[in-house]
Write an enzyme that holds these catalytic residues in place. Structure first.
Site, PDB file in Angstrom:
ATOM      1  N   LYS A  56       0.834  -1.199   0.000  1.00  0.00           N
ATOM      2  CA  LYS A  56       0.000   0.000   0.000  1.00  0.00           C
ATOM      3  C   LYS A  56       0.872   1.254   0.000  1.00  0.00           C
ATOM      4  O   LYS A  56       0.622   2.206  -0.744  1.00  0.00           O
ATOM      5  CB  LYS A  56      -0.945  -0.005   1.212  1.00  0.00           C
ATOM      6  CG  LYS A  56      -2.058  -1.047   1.064  1.00  0.00           C
ATOM      7  CD  LYS A  56      -2.806  -1.321   2.367  1.00  0.00           C
ATOM      8  CE  LYS A  56      -3.805  -2.460   2.164  1.00  0.00           C
ATOM      9  NZ  LYS A  56      -4.489  -2.854   3.402  1.00  0.00           N
ATOM     10  N   GLN A 100      -4.752  -1.645   9.774  1.00  0.00           N
ATOM     11  CA  GLN A 100      -4.597  -2.960   9.145  1.00  0.00           C
ATOM     12  C   GLN A 100      -5.097  -4.063  10.082  1.00  0.00           C
ATOM     13  O   GLN A 100      -4.697  -4.146  11.231  1.00  0.00           O
ATOM     14  CB  GLN A 100      -3.125  -3.188   8.779  1.00  0.00           C
ATOM     15  CG  GLN A 100      -2.859  -4.469   8.008  1.00  0.00           C
ATOM     16  CD  GLN A 100      -3.497  -4.502   6.630  1.00  0.00           C
ATOM     17  OE1 GLN A 100      -3.493  -3.513   5.911  1.00  0.00           O
ATOM     18  NE2 GLN A 100      -4.054  -5.630   6.252  1.00  0.00           N
ATOM     19  N   ASP A 123     -11.106   2.343   3.966  1.00  0.00           N
ATOM     20  CA  ASP A 123     -11.290   0.883   3.895  1.00  0.00           C
ATOM     21  C   ASP A 123     -12.770   0.526   3.720  1.00  0.00           C
ATOM     22  O   ASP A 123     -13.105  -0.596   3.357  1.00  0.00           O
ATOM     23  CB  ASP A 123     -10.764   0.209   5.171  1.00  0.00           C
ATOM     24  CG  ASP A 123      -9.437  -0.513   4.930  1.00  0.00           C
ATOM     25  OD1 ASP A 123      -9.132  -0.820   3.753  1.00  0.00           O
ATOM     26  OD2 ASP A 123      -8.709  -0.779   5.910  1.00  0.00           O
TER      27      ASP A 123
END
Length: 297
Positions: A56, A100, A123
């Site tokens: 990412k 995460q 997200d």
């Protein structure tokens, strides 16, 4: 069978999208606008998470975003994490951020997700974004489902009125995928069936499917005798399976037994190189939308 099986090449599509996003960032720069800034919180040293986050950050650099990586050890307290989330919520320079997953057992993932400002939740896991998605309002759609939709769109796969079977009911892929595939939209307008570990007639369901989205996390679960000719298959599974053939000692394996299923398909995603790259580029696209304040003013 005279029909050719075609690969849904996520690697190629994501490369195209990467170039499109980079061009847009150049334009923002040229006009003296604000460069999109993505922050990521990584807790502990889980191998998979390390790889994802590294990818990412690398992709952020490739498209010209600003990125920040905030690391904590496994023993970080929930309170500390909350404080950092709050700080990022308030930080005017950060357009979007992710925590995460998975998190260590002593931290409630749901509480942390709900603490994120939904306007920065690139997200797409916050209940507000999930709720808006399910009723078809503009929102951040979580990256894997968004990437799959984009893949179907770019290959111009007909979805209207088709029977789409979603294997798996996770909050991250299965549920949002089912919801999106039945929306009045393209890709969408499908008749959707969701199957999972408790489904009794799973094989019959798969055999009647025009489109199968496999997101069970069970390596090589979908076999040739479960699919009809001409089916479109999107394989979301990525399980590390021990292998003597690779340097790392494992290979990434999808939920579909590719070699035997592929010849029956009209389209199928490879693993790796299918859904994975699309997930990361979709996160970048969400970050761009956040930077431009396109979804939430």
């Amino acid at each position: 069978m005279d029909r050719q099986m075609q690969l849904l090449d996520g690697k190629a599509v994501s490369a195209t999208m990467k170039a499109e996003i980079a061009a847009e960032v150049e334009e923002i720069k040229a006009k003296g606008g604000k460069i999109p800034h993505l922050a990521a919180i990584l807790v502990g040293h889980d191998g998979g998470s390390e790889t994802y986050v590294a990818n990412k950050v690398k992709t952020c650099e490739a498209v010209g975003f600003k990125s920040s990586l905030i690391r904590y050890e496994d023993n970080v307290t929930e309170e500390e994490l909350f404080q950092k989330v709050n700080e990022l919520n308030m930080d005017k320079d950060v357009d979007g951020f992710i925590v995460q997953l998975p998190l260590p057992k002593h931290i409630s993932e749901q509480k942390i997700i709900e603490a994120i400002d939904y306007r920065k939740d690139v997200d797409g896991f916050h209940p507000i974004n999930v709720g808006r998605m399910s009723i078809g309002l503009p929102c951040f759609v979580s990256a894997t489902p968004a990437g799959i939709l984009e893949l179907l769109k770019r290959y111009e796969i007909e979805t209207r009125g088709k029977h789409c079977v979603v294997l798996g009911r996770s909050n991250i892929v299965g549920k949002p995928m089912a919801s999106l595939m039945m929306q009045k939209a393209y890709p969408g307008d499908c008749t959707v069936t969701v199957c999972h570990s408790r489904s009794k007639n799973l094989k019959e369901m798969c055999l009647s499917a025009d489109i199968i989205i496999a997101a069970l996390g069970v390596p090589e679960f979908v076999k040739a005798d479960m699919v009809k000719d001409g089916v479109v298959i999107v394989d979301v599974g990525t399980t590390r399976v021990p292998s003597t053939k690779t340097k790392s000692g494992y290979k990434l394996t999808g939920d579909v037994k590719f070699d035997e299923v592929a010849p029956k398909c009209s389209y199928i995603t490879p693993v790796p190189g299918g859904v994975g790259p699309m997930t990361i580029i979709s996160l970048m696209r969400n970050t761009l939308l956040a930077g431009k304040k396109e979804i939430y003013k």
